[in-house]
Write an enzyme that holds these catalytic residues in place. Structure first.
Site, mmCIF file in Angstrom:
data_model
loop_
_atom_site.group_PDB
_atom_site.id
_atom_site.type_symbol
_atom_site.label_atom_id
_atom_site.label_comp_id
_atom_site.label_asym_id
_atom_site.label_seq_id
_atom_site.Cartn_x
_atom_site.Cartn_y
_atom_site.Cartn_z
ATOM 1 N N LYS A 16 0.821 -1.217 0.000
ATOM 2 C CA LYS A 16 0.000 0.000 0.000
ATOM 3 C C LYS A 16 0.857 1.271 0.000
ATOM 4 O O LYS A 16 0.608 2.182 -0.774
ATOM 5 C CB LYS A 16 -0.937 0.019 1.225
ATOM 6 C CG LYS A 16 -1.887 -1.167 1.285
ATOM 7 C CD LYS A 16 -2.861 -1.040 2.437
ATOM 8 C CE LYS A 16 -2.217 -1.051 3.820
ATOM 9 N NZ LYS A 16 -1.615 -2.359 4.204
ATOM 10 N N ARG A 91 -9.017 0.638 9.412
ATOM 11 C CA ARG A 91 -8.496 -0.706 9.640
ATOM 12 C C ARG A 91 -9.448 -1.529 10.494
ATOM 13 O O ARG A 91 -9.197 -2.692 10.751
ATOM 14 C CB ARG A 91 -7.178 -0.594 10.383
ATOM 15 C CG ARG A 91 -5.942 -1.058 9.630
ATOM 16 C CD ARG A 91 -4.868 -1.055 10.664
ATOM 17 N NE ARG A 91 -3.560 -1.486 10.317
ATOM 18 C CZ ARG A 91 -2.649 -0.829 9.643
ATOM 19 N NH1 ARG A 91 -2.954 0.292 9.064
ATOM 20 N NH2 ARG A 91 -1.428 -1.302 9.508
ATOM 21 N N ARG A 130 12.198 -5.859 4.757
ATOM 22 C CA ARG A 130 11.803 -4.483 4.490
ATOM 23 C C ARG A 130 12.717 -3.447 5.147
ATOM 24 O O ARG A 130 13.074 -3.560 6.310
ATOM 25 C CB ARG A 130 10.364 -4.297 4.975
ATOM 26 C CG ARG A 130 9.784 -2.959 4.625
ATOM 27 C CD ARG A 130 8.306 -3.040 4.488
ATOM 28 N NE ARG A 130 7.636 -2.887 5.763
ATOM 29 C CZ ARG A 130 6.329 -2.607 5.862
ATOM 30 N NH1 ARG A 130 5.597 -2.490 4.776
ATOM 31 N NH2 ARG A 130 5.777 -2.484 7.036
ATOM 32 N N ARG A 163 12.039 -1.221 10.625
ATOM 33 C CA ARG A 163 11.088 -0.888 11.675
ATOM 34 C C ARG A 163 11.110 -1.916 12.802
ATOM 35 O O ARG A 163 11.268 -3.094 12.560
ATOM 36 C CB ARG A 163 9.679 -0.811 11.092
ATOM 37 C CG ARG A 163 9.313 0.576 10.642
ATOM 38 C CD ARG A 163 8.088 0.596 9.791
ATOM 39 N NE ARG A 163 7.001 -0.231 10.324
ATOM 40 C CZ ARG A 163 5.818 -0.326 9.736
ATOM 41 N NH1 ARG A 163 5.570 0.333 8.630
ATOM 42 N NH2 ARG A 163 4.889 -1.086 10.253
ATOM 43 N N ARG A 174 0.736 -8.927 13.502
ATOM 44 C CA ARG A 174 0.102 -7.942 12.613
ATOM 45 C C ARG A 174 -0.791 -8.627 11.583
ATOM 46 O O ARG A 174 -1.858 -8.125 11.232
ATOM 47 C CB ARG A 174 1.161 -7.098 11.912
ATOM 48 C CG ARG A 174 1.632 -5.934 12.770
ATOM 49 C CD ARG A 174 2.996 -5.443 12.373
ATOM 50 N NE ARG A 174 3.034 -4.835 11.066
ATOM 51 C CZ ARG A 174 4.123 -4.827 10.284
ATOM 52 N NH1 ARG A 174 5.229 -5.416 10.685
ATOM 53 N NH2 ARG A 174 4.093 -4.250 9.128
HETATM 54 P P1 ADP Z 1 1.797 -1.826 7.738
HETATM 55 O O1 ADP Z 1 1.968 -1.157 6.417
HETATM 56 O O2 ADP Z 1 2.853 -2.784 8.054
HETATM 57 O O3 ADP Z 1 0.431 -2.342 7.976
HETATM 58 P P2 ADP Z 1 1.495 0.713 9.087
HETATM 59 O O4 ADP Z 1 2.642 1.614 8.938
HETATM 60 O O5 ADP Z 1 0.279 0.993 8.290
HETATM 61 O O6 ADP Z 1 2.014 -0.756 8.852
HETATM 62 O O7 ADP Z 1 1.064 0.635 10.621
HETATM 63 C C1 ADP Z 1 1.985 0.323 11.644
HETATM 64 C C2 ADP Z 1 1.276 0.226 12.973
HETATM 65 O O8 ADP Z 1 0.616 1.470 13.276
HETATM 66 C C3 ADP Z 1 0.154 -0.813 13.030
HETATM 67 O O9 ADP Z 1 0.634 -2.084 13.299
HETATM 68 C C4 ADP Z 1 -0.698 -0.236 14.163
HETATM 69 O O10 ADP Z 1 -0.139 -0.507 15.426
HETATM 70 C C5 ADP Z 1 -0.618 1.246 13.919
HETATM 71 N N1 ADP Z 1 -1.723 1.705 13.028
HETATM 72 C C6 ADP Z 1 -1.591 2.200 11.777
HETATM 73 N N2 ADP Z 1 -2.790 2.496 11.250
HETATM 74 C C7 ADP Z 1 -3.719 2.194 12.195
HETATM 75 C C8 ADP Z 1 -5.138 2.254 12.270
HETATM 76 N N3 ADP Z 1 -5.868 2.705 11.235
HETATM 77 N N4 ADP Z 1 -5.721 1.838 13.413
HETATM 78 C C9 ADP Z 1 -5.018 1.406 14.445
HETATM 79 N N5 ADP Z 1 -3.687 1.308 14.441
HETATM 80 C C10 ADP Z 1 -3.026 1.685 13.340
#
Ligand code: ADP
Ligand code: ZN
Length: 216
Positions: A16, A91, A130, A163, A174
């Site tokens: 994404k 999410r 990554r 990360r 996750r």
């Molecule tokens: P990835 O692309 O690996 O899914 P993100 O950078 O989008 O990771 O998100 C990293 C972390 O940030 C998630 O694991 C969560 O803890 C938090 N996070 C991001 N977006 C949300 C959301 N919409 N609701 C709740 N937590 C979120």
């Protein structure tokens, strides 16, 4: 306001962030990534950032209340007037409903939710290697998408880092969280006729072309 509002749906590692970064300028949409917003808040040492870190480090979701507030504030800013590409939000069903509600107060609604479909095996493989730029957040992958110079960002020369939540145990949790809490959103948008599906496997540029074909 008459702006386009696109949502990117897909597992962590579906690409994404890479896709959004690749197409957002071309289509004139502001790329809003919830994970980046949390990481930015953390690097500034704000309360929001410190609170979010507790959940992020375990691969859990930050509570809806905090997340929704942060995003609604962000998408009200003027740089979002030309349209939005939401990456990582919503999410949960709760977040999706809160977004719909907030938009409808402005006479707006989600244009389309785009599901980037990638197999489970591929996701695990991708998350393992990554690396991300500290400067501009561009993601790289040791195997699929290595930078020209190891450890250095092609785009801005920034330093690449891994990360904390890209470790094996956290990746597993996750993915679990994704299956339980985020996957139901595919159905949610499908039922209201707003789901687009994109094959997320193959070369990054190919996938970006597929996405562009839908968004343009
Ligand atoms: P990835 O692309 O690996 O899914 P993100 O950078 O989008 O990771 O998100 C990293 C972390 O940030 C998630 O694991 C969560 O803890 C938090 N996070 C991001 N977006 C949300 C959301 N919409 N609701 C709740 N937590 C979120
Ligand atoms: Zn960079």
């Amino acid at each position: 306001m008459d702006r386009k509002i696109y949502i990117l749906l897909g597992a962590p590692g579906a690409g994404k962030g890479t896709l959004a970064a690749a197409i957002s300028q071309e289509v004139g949409l502001a790329h809003i990534a919830s994970g980046d917003l949390f990481r930015e808040a953390l690097s500034k040492g704000t309360r929001l950032g410190l609170e979010a870190k507790k959940y992020m480090d375990k691969g859990e979701l930050v509570p809806d209340e905090i997340t929704i507030k942060m995003i609604l504030e962000r998408i009200a800013r003027p740089d979002c007037d030309t349209g939005l590409l939401l990456d990582g939000f919503p999410r949960t069903l709760e977040q999706a409903k809160a977004l719909d509600e907030a938009l409808s107060k402005n006479g707006e609604s989600v244009t389309k939710s785009l599901y980037i479909n990638v197999s489970d095996e591929e996701v695990v493989r991708r998350l393992g290697g990554r690396w991300i730029c500290r400067g501009c957040q561009t993601p790289y992958h040791e195997i699929n998408m290595p930078p020209k110079v190891k450890g250095v960002c092609d785009a801005c020369g920034g330093e690449l880092y891994q990360r904390d939540d890209d470790t094996v145990a956290t990746v597993r949790s996750r993915l679990d969280v994704y299956t339980k809490q985020t996957k139901p959103l595919i159905d949610y948008y499908d039922k209201i006729g707003k789901l687009g599906k994109i094959n997320g496997e193959g070369q990054a540029e190919e996938v970006a072309e597929r996405l562009l074909a839908v968004v343009k």
